[in-house]
Motif scaffolding. Structure first.
Motif, short mmCIF file in Angstrom:
data_model
loop_
_atom_site.label_atom_id
_atom_site.label_comp_id
_atom_site.label_asym_id
_atom_site.label_seq_id
_atom_site.Cartn_x
_atom_site.Cartn_y
_atom_site.Cartn_z
N ASN A 29 15.77 25.09 -52.38
CA ASN A 29 14.44 24.60 -52.01
C ASN A 29 14.05 23.33 -52.74
O ASN A 29 12.92 22.85 -52.58
N ILE A 30 14.95 22.78 -53.55
CA ILE A 30 14.64 21.61 -54.36
C ILE A 30 15.29 20.37 -53.75
O ILE A 30 16.50 20.37 -53.48
N ASP A 55 11.34 16.26 -54.60
CA ASP A 55 10.65 16.93 -55.71
C ASP A 55 10.90 16.22 -57.04
O ASP A 55 10.00 16.14 -57.88
N ILE A 56 12.14 15.74 -57.22
CA ILE A 56 12.53 15.15 -58.50
C ILE A 56 13.45 13.96 -58.22
O ILE A 56 14.30 14.02 -57.32
N LYS A 74 6.03 21.68 -60.43
CA LYS A 74 6.47 23.07 -60.48
C LYS A 74 7.98 23.22 -60.28
O LYS A 74 8.51 24.33 -60.36
N ALA A 75 8.66 22.13 -60.01
CA ALA A 75 10.11 22.19 -59.80
C ALA A 75 10.81 22.61 -61.10
O ALA A 75 10.51 22.07 -62.17
N PRO A 76 11.75 23.56 -61.04
CA PRO A 76 12.38 24.08 -62.26
C PRO A 76 13.47 23.16 -62.80
O PRO A 76 14.00 22.31 -62.08
N ASP A 77 13.81 23.37 -64.07
CA ASP A 77 14.95 22.69 -64.67
C ASP A 77 16.27 23.32 -64.22
O ASP A 77 17.30 22.66 -64.18
N ARG A 78 16.22 24.62 -63.93
CA ARG A 78 17.41 25.38 -63.53
C ARG A 78 17.06 26.28 -62.34
O ARG A 78 15.96 26.84 -62.29
N TRP A 79 18.02 26.41 -61.43
CA TRP A 79 17.82 27.30 -60.29
C TRP A 79 19.18 27.67 -59.71
O TRP A 79 20.21 27.10 -60.09
#
Length: 295
Positions: A29-30, A55-56, A74-79
């Motif tokens: 989703n990123i 997102d990033i 809200k985008a994570p560093d890890r997924w």
């Protein structure tokens, strides 16, 4: 046979667009924007679409490092993302590194299909597979999930630890992890009299071993290929060679394989690329591969 190959039917990955030395990609989703030196053409989508969808974005400080700038806070560093075909299902932990990588090379999914399909067709029970320059282990996971006994070799301890994380979240176990210079390891395996049914080589253009050993593709690849040819099981085997150096063509890779393996069976060479949804094809290295089944 010269081929152009791109992954298909991967729900968790999409190259949306590429151009102007950048690529717009979706991992799960990123959506990321990353530099892409080979995308010398124009973007197909307008810049406004890129800015709306991502997102990033990675912004480079130098040719080898940079930082990630979030538009989506809200985008994570890890997924995690998943890859599956008709034979296997594997998972990857992705992360934002300071050198623009996220822990996976999506174009390699074509090779994961080839590996899993080949292992499933082998008569040899639990065939032995050696993955050299193995990074975070996509090919190792594919081979293990297909039923092989895997030895995974990389010179960087951190990426081997990352590969082990991928093994755990994929529900797999018992991959043999080796942190060592690939060429040194291969020479020792020859002395031990070891044989493998599969060998995967994914060497960088330049690199260093854990003890400062130097690797330069054009200087060392023939020596490496000669050595690994001595490790291949004669009756049933496969080999894959990937290269990313801009100076290496698929014809060079094919010539290398033919030089060290006499009368290779089912030999293919070609170019790996990613097909952007917006229309462009992004080339991402060349490959050579062969396989032999028991008569």
């Amino acid at each position: 046979m010269i081929s152009l190959l791109t992954p298909a039917h991967w729900k968790d990955y999409e190259l949306i667009d590429c151009g102007n030395f950048e690529k717009l990609e979706r991992f799960g989703n990123i959506v990321l924007i990353r530099p892409e030196p080979q995308a010398v053409w124009s973007k197909q989508l307008p810049e406004s679409e890129w800015q709306k969808r991502h997102d990033i974005k990675f912004k480079g400080r130098s040719a080898t490092s940079g930082e990630w700038v979030r538009k989506n806070t809200k985008a994570p560093d890890r997924w995690h993302i998943t890859y599956k075909n008709t034979d296997i299902e594997i998972k990857f932990r992705l992360g934002l590194t300071s050198f623009k990588h996220v822990g996976i090379f999506p174009e390699q999914a074509v090779n994961w299909d080839y590996i899993s399909e080949t292992i499933k067709k082998f008569e040899t029970p639990q065939p032995k597979v050696l993955n050299l320059f193995a990074y975070t282990g996509g090919a190792s996971l594919a081979a293990k999930a297909a039923g092989a006994d895997i030895t995974h070799v990389d010179s960087i301890k951190q990426v081997v630890t990352w590969a082990n994380e991928n093994q755990e979240i994929s529900g797999l176990k018992d991959i043999r992890w080796v942190v060592e210079d690939a060429l040194k390891f291969v020479k020792r395996e020859i002395k031990r009299g070891r044989k493998y049914n599969g060998i995967i080589l994914d060497p960088p253009a330049y690199g260093h071993g854990p003890n400062g050993e130097k690797w330069k593709l054009e200087d060392h690849i023939l020596e490496m290929m000669n050595d690994v040819s001595n490790l291949l099981d004669e009756e049933e085997h496969f080999m894959i060679l990937n290269t990313y150096s801009l100076g290496f063509s698929s014809v060079i890779v094919e010539n290398l394989i033919k030089d060290v393996i006499k009368k290779p069976t089912n030999l293919e060479s070609g170019e790996l690329y990613l097909q952007a949804t917006a229309g462009s094809k992004l080339p991402l290295g060349v490959f050579g591969k062969l396989r032999r089944f028991k008569a």
